[in-house]
Design a protein around this motif. Structure first.
Motif, mmCIF file in Angstrom:
data_model
loop_
_atom_site.group_PDB
_atom_site.id
_atom_site.type_symbol
_atom_site.label_atom_id
_atom_site.label_comp_id
_atom_site.label_asym_id
_atom_site.label_seq_id
_atom_site.Cartn_x
_atom_site.Cartn_y
_atom_site.Cartn_z
ATOM 1 N N LYS A 174 0.816 -1.208 0.000
ATOM 2 C CA LYS A 174 0.000 0.000 0.000
ATOM 3 C C LYS A 174 0.853 1.263 0.000
ATOM 4 O O LYS A 174 0.375 2.341 -0.309
ATOM 5 C CB LYS A 174 -0.963 0.004 1.186
ATOM 6 C CG LYS A 174 -0.339 -0.182 2.538
ATOM 7 C CD LYS A 174 -1.448 -0.301 3.583
ATOM 8 C CE LYS A 174 -0.853 -0.384 4.969
ATOM 9 N NZ LYS A 174 -1.852 -0.597 5.997
ATOM 10 N N LEU B 173 -6.177 9.735 -15.165
ATOM 11 C CA LEU B 173 -7.379 9.745 -14.331
ATOM 12 C C LEU B 173 -7.110 9.175 -12.941
ATOM 13 O O LEU B 173 -7.645 9.660 -11.954
ATOM 14 C CB LEU B 173 -8.501 8.964 -15.009
ATOM 15 C CG LEU B 173 -9.111 9.627 -16.242
ATOM 16 C CD1 LEU B 173 -10.070 8.683 -16.940
ATOM 17 C CD2 LEU B 173 -9.835 10.911 -15.848
ATOM 18 N N ARG C 145 -8.360 -2.400 -9.071
ATOM 19 C CA ARG C 145 -8.239 -1.360 -10.094
ATOM 20 C C ARG C 145 -9.237 -0.264 -9.729
ATOM 21 O O ARG C 145 -10.436 -0.485 -9.706
ATOM 22 C CB ARG C 145 -8.574 -1.973 -11.455
ATOM 23 C CG ARG C 145 -8.612 -0.988 -12.586
ATOM 24 C CD ARG C 145 -7.218 -0.534 -13.023
ATOM 25 N NE ARG C 145 -7.301 0.788 -13.606
ATOM 26 C CZ ARG C 145 -7.594 1.040 -14.883
ATOM 27 N NH1 ARG C 145 -7.809 0.068 -15.719
ATOM 28 N NH2 ARG C 145 -7.667 2.277 -15.324
ATOM 29 N N VAL C 146 -8.690 0.910 -9.437
ATOM 30 C CA VAL C 146 -9.538 2.068 -9.181
ATOM 31 C C VAL C 146 -9.556 2.880 -10.456
ATOM 32 O O VAL C 146 -8.513 3.117 -11.060
ATOM 33 C CB VAL C 146 -8.983 2.913 -8.026
ATOM 34 C CG1 VAL C 146 -9.831 4.141 -7.821
ATOM 35 C CG2 VAL C 146 -8.912 2.098 -6.758
ATOM 36 N N GLY D 138 -10.500 6.060 -11.230
ATOM 37 C CA GLY D 138 -10.243 7.487 -11.395
ATOM 38 C C GLY D 138 -10.813 8.263 -10.247
ATOM 39 O O GLY D 138 -11.345 7.681 -9.307
ATOM 40 N N PRO D 139 -10.673 9.561 -10.277
ATOM 41 C CA PRO D 139 -11.171 10.364 -9.162
ATOM 42 C C PRO D 139 -12.690 10.266 -9.129
ATOM 43 O O PRO D 139 -13.345 10.294 -10.156
ATOM 44 C CB PRO D 139 -10.729 11.791 -9.528
ATOM 45 C CG PRO D 139 -10.610 11.787 -11.002
ATOM 46 C CD PRO D 139 -10.223 10.407 -11.407
ATOM 47 N N ALA E 166 -10.131 15.260 -3.036
ATOM 48 C CA ALA E 166 -8.902 14.584 -2.618
ATOM 49 C C ALA E 166 -7.695 15.488 -2.741
ATOM 50 O O ALA E 166 -6.562 15.054 -2.635
ATOM 51 C CB ALA E 166 -8.703 13.345 -3.464
ATOM 52 N N PRO F 155 0.002 12.637 -3.761
ATOM 53 C CA PRO F 155 -0.362 11.406 -4.479
ATOM 54 C C PRO F 155 -0.092 10.149 -3.665
ATOM 55 O O PRO F 155 -0.883 9.213 -3.683
ATOM 56 C CB PRO F 155 0.517 11.460 -5.735
ATOM 57 C CG PRO F 155 0.851 12.887 -5.916
ATOM 58 C CD PRO F 155 0.862 13.511 -4.559
ATOM 59 N N GLU F 156 1.011 10.148 -2.905
ATOM 60 C CA GLU F 156 1.323 8.956 -2.118
ATOM 61 C C GLU F 156 0.274 8.741 -1.039
ATOM 62 O O GLU F 156 -0.161 7.616 -0.793
ATOM 63 C CB GLU F 156 2.705 9.078 -1.459
ATOM 64 C CG GLU F 156 3.888 8.958 -2.403
ATOM 65 C CD GLU F 156 4.178 10.244 -3.138
ATOM 66 O OE1 GLU F 156 3.632 11.278 -2.700
ATOM 67 O OE2 GLU F 156 4.908 10.221 -4.138
ATOM 68 N N ARG G 146 -2.783 9.792 -1.079
ATOM 69 C CA ARG G 146 -4.037 9.388 -1.725
ATOM 70 C C ARG G 146 -4.020 7.911 -2.002
ATOM 71 O O ARG G 146 -4.999 7.207 -1.775
ATOM 72 C CB ARG G 146 -4.229 10.147 -3.030
ATOM 73 C CG ARG G 146 -5.004 11.431 -2.903
ATOM 74 C CD ARG G 146 -5.641 11.808 -4.229
ATOM 75 N NE ARG G 146 -4.723 11.859 -5.338
ATOM 76 C CZ ARG G 146 -3.957 12.899 -5.610
ATOM 77 N NH1 ARG G 146 -4.005 13.969 -4.868
ATOM 78 N NH2 ARG G 146 -3.142 12.863 -6.656
ATOM 79 N N ARG G 147 -2.883 7.442 -2.528
ATOM 80 C CA ARG G 147 -2.787 6.021 -2.869
ATOM 81 C C ARG G 147 -2.929 5.166 -1.625
ATOM 82 O O ARG G 147 -3.644 4.164 -1.623
ATOM 83 C CB ARG G 147 -1.455 5.744 -3.557
ATOM 84 C CG ARG G 147 -1.318 4.310 -4.013
ATOM 85 C CD ARG G 147 -0.076 4.107 -4.846
ATOM 86 N NE ARG G 147 0.027 2.733 -5.291
ATOM 87 C CZ ARG G 147 0.539 1.733 -4.572
ATOM 88 N NH1 ARG G 147 0.986 1.973 -3.364
ATOM 89 N NH2 ARG G 147 0.569 0.503 -5.050
ATOM 90 N N LEU G 148 -2.271 5.610 -0.556
ATOM 91 C CA LEU G 148 -2.332 4.864 0.693
ATOM 92 C C LEU G 148 -3.762 4.792 1.204
ATOM 93 O O LEU G 148 -4.267 3.726 1.556
ATOM 94 C CB LEU G 148 -1.420 5.536 1.726
ATOM 95 C CG LEU G 148 -1.351 4.899 3.107
ATOM 96 C CD1 LEU G 148 -0.841 3.479 2.997
ATOM 97 C CD2 LEU G 148 -0.436 5.702 4.008
ATOM 98 N N GLN H 144 -6.439 5.135 -0.446
ATOM 99 C CA GLN H 144 -7.260 4.335 -1.344
ATOM 100 C C GLN H 144 -7.079 2.848 -1.073
ATOM 101 O O GLN H 144 -8.041 2.099 -0.993
ATOM 102 C CB GLN H 144 -6.826 4.641 -2.766
ATOM 103 C CG GLN H 144 -7.948 4.698 -3.731
ATOM 104 C CD GLN H 144 -7.502 5.376 -4.993
ATOM 105 O OE1 GLN H 144 -6.490 5.019 -5.571
ATOM 106 N NE2 GLN H 144 -8.255 6.368 -5.400
ATOM 107 N N LYS H 145 -5.816 2.432 -0.924
ATOM 108 C CA LYS H 145 -5.531 1.018 -0.676
ATOM 109 C C LYS H 145 -6.206 0.563 0.608
ATOM 110 O O LYS H 145 -6.765 -0.522 0.692
ATOM 111 C CB LYS H 145 -4.019 0.766 -0.574
ATOM 112 C CG LYS H 145 -3.272 0.894 -1.873
ATOM 113 C CD LYS H 145 -3.429 -0.341 -2.732
ATOM 114 C CE LYS H 145 -2.701 -0.188 -4.050
ATOM 115 N NZ LYS H 145 -3.018 -1.221 -5.007
ATOM 116 N N GLU H 146 -6.144 1.421 1.619
ATOM 117 C CA GLU H 146 -6.734 1.035 2.888
ATOM 118 C C GLU H 146 -8.243 0.953 2.777
ATOM 119 O O GLU H 146 -8.869 0.042 3.313
ATOM 120 C CB GLU H 146 -6.301 2.010 3.988
ATOM 121 C CG GLU H 146 -4.820 1.906 4.234
ATOM 122 C CD GLU H 146 -4.343 2.659 5.447
ATOM 123 O OE1 GLU H 146 -4.939 3.706 5.771
ATOM 124 O OE2 GLU H 146 -3.362 2.193 6.053
#
Lengths: 820, 196
Positions: A56, A120, B27-28, B30-31, B36, B41-42, B44-46, B48-50
């Protein structure tokens, strides 16, 4: 399916060290520089993909590799697999590539789409996607042939506008609307050129593209839609499909109030009369501005789809698509009619005919919901009677299809969305709670959150008590529904499947089928309220279903009942009148001993009952006198202690608190005395000290509450003081007896003794006791019960202390602060 | 529009505690909400993963409850029996309520095939019938192209195939109204991708 090998791969991917990763990246960088793409390169990229996706925390890749991957992504000559892998790796890793990719978006359709997927995903705000958006719009503007516009233009655009609707200006919205009209309504009517055109021997005539057909094989006679079938499709036909797929979202974003500016609102008001004339004939629709024209064309498309859905499709997938098209079309027509009411008159004949066709066909049940929504929104405008639709919806649908998870979910969402309107305008909505609760009984854990919100809308004054009984019997309903399903599937003669279900279930199934119990099951499975609050033979029903009480569905259902009860009571007590409160109290007293016997169910329900007993009595103290006979009967029987101690304790407390002339002038000395005598008898019985006595099975709290309540009653009828003092004096002996000492903790026995002692002392000064123990105006406020500084035990101890000139204060026990 | 697509375990995994799930593919698209922007970006990714992990766990418990309630245990299908496995699959739906980074009241649609689940998170008021059909179609392709009924780890190493098939069947999260000919054309493209 999922093996240890997979698990260890993930572990490896996560644990790869930074050094090793950098080396690996270096190798890939070199591999990507060679001309030929080898299987090795693909392999390495796949592993790198796994590495960056497995954690993650974003992995940082060397910037030269990232740039190389960006180049691969953007080059149309690279095989698709490399583009896919590059896209995925860039998406999942750091540093983000949003800006560098946007700077020069490619023209190749497929490449553009893969680049867009990265942009995106990594975009953080509107500005990040602007360049992509501009490029898209430019390609739409510049009259490129459809083959040169990226096929995924519309999905990409749709994704952008869901997050950033303000990204398009009004002019741009109009531009896109015009293109959408073209694709939606004016796509080619011929099939696309076939890939394999017949072979060497076929001449030019045989290469003539065949006409398109409807899903049932008949040649198409009207404009192209997603329900038209052909060997291969032209580009604009693909765009037709993509357009319809996103048109609802588009209309919701740009064609509903709130996103249009005030200028166009005014315009639409002024022109509405013109519009209603103009929209009657579609040939003059070219005069309409782009938005309105799109509305018109979308409307026509939906009408056509609804007609096309009447055909009998040759393929099963097409039948499923027809259903989905019906649902979508009705929703779109609903939106359009919401924006421009003049469409309602054109829409209703179509929707009514559709309803007539689908009504009664169980496979189309899900399509009834958007139709019902349409009726709810527009039947008043069109002065159309909608009662039959809702009757069908609420009376039949849940009873027949409670076990379809998707339908159940959509049905409940429909109710939630429209709860206030349904309450006011649809007569049989609230009457149908027995049916609606079937959804919850079958899938308790999945739908409980929705029902917590929905329940208040189902409470009506004349059926509220019946609803309470129904909630209490929800686990029975779950069991009955289960039996109904099994009974429908298995025949009694088919002994093997019957027995395979286990002896317990088989026994219940037998009972389900017996005519003797038919009435019981008919009641519990009834579709509507109004036939009676509950039945006399409820106990029998519980006994018949006893063997199902451990089945998972029933157990899950039992877990949600206390939650529902809380919601019910919280809602009802706010609005209940005196009569209803009386009825509720009776239900609490009666149903206490009449619950389906599931593990912990009784205990949990009791807790809720106890809380709300207090709340009811606090709101309306005269209840005690109103129902004095029932309460007295309940309080007098020690058997109630052993099966429902918690609730019993609360009943005793409530008596002590509210049975007083200051709350109800009808409270006579005789009444107080009769309560006193009954409670005194109970206290005597449970605290008898005998040689053969068994340890007490009740908690010390019960004893202190009984003592305190008796003392309170005595202060209101002071002749009773000597009697209570005598009673209290025996408590020490009780507390110090061997069985009790063995059972209760030291602290608890001390508390009993201390409390008895304090009460005796207090009662020596009747006037002081009256002040301390009798409720005063401020005595109802929660502060007396919760605030340790103001609560009674503290007060009593202070008084005791003063009386005996002691300066030490005993600590309050946990239940001391609560029990005044 | 679909917010994301997941493939994750619904069976006990030895390295994890009970009730936990391993996400094998995510697979996400998009916004989804415009809010957000305060995060890097990091971050956000974290987040999202959680968030995806939370959804996967909720699906895991929904699958367990559904299977428990319906009782019957089915025979495990093996490679080659994809159609049978799909026929036996359980499915369900629930609402997410309020959730960060997901639109309010997003809907989670799941399909449980033996020890794995395929999950779609959709925007509210989406055409669920279409979503259900799309999910089944995607699951069928995944079972076949990734040989999920076998013991291999293609789901991890050949995840580009999932990307490619999502690219066609659910481009950027757009649900498509595909009749059998459109489907056939896309299936051909997918087959030709996989065979390379």
């Amino acid at each position: 399916m999922y093996a240890a090998a997979t698990e260890s791969l993930i572990k490896q991917a996560r644990e790869i060290k930074e050094e090793e990763l950098q080396r690996f990246c270096g190798r890939i960088f070199k591999q990507l520089h060679t001309k030929d793409v080898s299987g090795d390169t693909v392999d390495s990229l796949q592993r790198l993909n796994l590495i960056v996706s497995a954690t993650k925390y974003a992995r940082e890749l060397p910037s030269d590799l990232v740039m190389k991957l960006q180049t691969v992504l953007r080059s149309s000559s690279c095989p698709e697999q490399l583009q896919v892998l590059s896209s995925s790796i860039i998406r999942e890793s750091s540093p983000p590539s949003v800006h560098s990719l946007c700077s020069d978006p490619s023209h190749d359709s497929r490449t553009f789409s893969y680049v867009a997927s990265v942009v995106l995903t990594q975009a953080g705000n509107k500005e990040d996607v602007m360049p992509l958006c501009h490029h898209l719009l430019k390609s739409l503007e510049s009259r490129l042939s459809d083959g040169q516009i990226s096929r995924h233009t519309l999905p990409i655009l749709s994704k952008m506008i869901t997050a950033y609707p303000e990204i398009l200006t009004d002019d741009q919205v109009n531009l896109v609307s015009r293109k959408l009209v073209d694709w939606l309504r004016y796509a080619s009517m011929q099939q696309g050129a076939s890939m394999s055109s017949g072979g060497f021997f076929s001449g030019p005539r045989t290469r003539q593209p065949a006409p398109l057909t409807e899903v049932d094989g008949v040649v198409v006679g009207n404009f192209f839609t997603v329900l038209c079938v052909g060997q291969s499709y032209t580009e604009d036909q693909w765009m037709n499909m993509y357009t319809f797929s996103m048109i609802k979202s588009w209309l919701l974003t740009y064609d509903t109030d709130g996103t249009t500016n005030t200028e166009s609102d005014d315009r639409s008001e002024v022109d509405s009369s013109v519009m209603s004339m103009v929209s009657a004939t579609s040939s003059s629709s070219r005069l309409l501005p782009p938005k309105e024209r799109l509305r018109e064309k979308a409307f026509e498309y939906c009408q056509r789809l609804i007609e096309q859905s009447d055909r009998k499709a040759l393929k099963k997938t097409d039948t499923e698509l027809q259903k989905a098209c019906i649902i979508e079309s009705v929703s779109i027509m609903d939106i359009i009619c919401g924006e421009d009411p003049s469409y309602v008159y054109r829409a209703f004949p179509c929707i009514k005919a559709l309803y007539g066709r689908l009504n009664g066909d169980l496979t189309y049940a899900r399509a009834l919901l958007p139709i019902a929504q349409f009726y709810l929104n527009h039947s008043e405008t069109a002065a159309v009677d909608s009662e039959a639709v809702f009757c069908q919806l609420f009376s039949h649908c849940p009873a027949e299809q409670f076990n379809e998870p998707m339908l159940a979910f959509e049905f409940v969402q429909f109710c939630l969305l429209n709860a206030s309107v349904l309450q006011d305008r649809v007569a049989n909505y609230r009457q149908s709670f027995p049916n609606l609760l079937k959804f919850l009984a079958w899938n308790s854990s999945g739908l409980i959150e929705e029902f917590v919100e929905l329940l208040p809308s189902l409470i009506a004054p004349d059926t509220a008590i019946e609803l309470l009984h129904t909630i209490l019997d929800l686990p029975c309903l779950a069991a009955a529904l289960d039996l109904q399903q099994r009974s429908a599937c298995y025949h009694a003669s088919d002994r093997t499947t019957w027995d395979q279900q286990g002896a317990k279930v088989a026994a219940c199934l037998d009972a389900f089928r017996q005519p003797l119990y038919r009435g019981l099951f008919l009641y519990i499975l009834r579709p509507e309220a109004g036939t009676g609050d509950t039945i006399d033979r409820l106990k029998m029903l519980h006994e018949i279903l006893a063997d199902m009480s451990e089945s998972p569905r029933v157990v899950r259902c039992a877990q949600v009942v206390p939650v529902l009860l809380q919601v019910y009571f919280n809602t009802v007590t706010q609005k209940a009148d005196e009569k209803m409160m009386n009825q509720m109290l009776l239900v609490l007293l009666e149903r206490n001993s009449l619950l389906y016997n599931i593990k912990t169910f009784n205990v949990e329900v009791q807790k809720v009952f106890s809380t709300h007993l207090q709340a009811l009595c606090r709101l309306h103290p005269p209840l005690i006198v109103d129902q004095s006979r029932e309460i007295l009967e309940f309080a007098s029987s020690p058997a109630n202690i052993y099966s429902k101690e918690d609730f019993y304790t609360h009943v005793v407390w409530v008596i002590g608190e509210y049975l007083s002339v200051s709350y109800d002038p009808r409270c006579t000395v005789e009444l107080i005395t009769s309560f006193f005598e009954s409670l005194e008898a109970v206290l005597f019985e449970i605290t008898q000290v005998r040689q053969s006595a068994s340890p007490p099975s009740f908690s010390p709290r019960l004893v202190t509450v009984l003592m305190t309540t008796l003392a309170k009653l005595a202060t209101r009828s002071q002749d009773l003081i000597p009697r209570v003092s005598l009673c209290l004096s025996k408590m020490r002996t009780f507390a110090r007896s061997a069985p009790v000492m063995a059972c209760y903790s030291e602290e608890d026995t001390e508390e009993i003794i201390t409390r008895a002692h304090e009460l005796i002392n207090l009662l020596k000064l009747p006037n002081v006791a009256q002040f301390v123990l009798a409720p005063s105006a401020g005595g109802d406020s929660p502060r007396w019960h919760r605030d340790t500084n103001a609560s009674l035990p503290q007060g009593m101890r202070a008084v005791s202390g003063l009386l005996h000139r002691h300066s030490s204060f005993l600590p309050t026990t946990p239940y001391g602060t609560w029990w005044t | 529009m679909v917010v994301c697509f997941l493939i994750h375990t619904v069976c006990p995994v030895s390295a994890l505690s009970a009730g936990e799930t391993r996400v094998l593919y995510a697979r996400v698209f998009g916004p989804e909400t415009g809010d957000a922007c305060d995060f890097t970006p990091e971050q956000r990714r974290l987040m999202q993963k959680e968030r995806l992990h939370v959804v996967a766990r909720q699906v895991r418990s929904a699958v367990a409850l559904s299977r428990e309630a319906s009782g019957g245990s089915s025979v495990e299908a093996v490679l080659g029996e994809e159609a049978a496995a799909l026929g036996e699959a359980d499915s369900g739906v629930f609402s997410l309520g309020n959730a960060e980074l997901f639109p309010d009241r997003s809907v989670v649609l799941w399909l449980g095939v033996q020890s794995l689940a395929f999950t779609l998170v959709c925007r509210p008021h989406e055409n669920l019938l279409l979503a259900e059909g799309t999910l089944r179609n995607i699951a069928r392709h995944c079972l076949e192209e990734l040989r999920l009924l076998g013991p291999g780890a293609e789901v991890l190493l050949k995840s580009d195939r999932v990307d490619a098939l999502l690219h066609r069947l659910l481009p950027h999260g757009q649900l498509l109204f595909l009749n059998h000919r459109f489907t056939l054309a896309l299936d051909k493209e997918i087959a030709s991708y996989v065979s390379k």
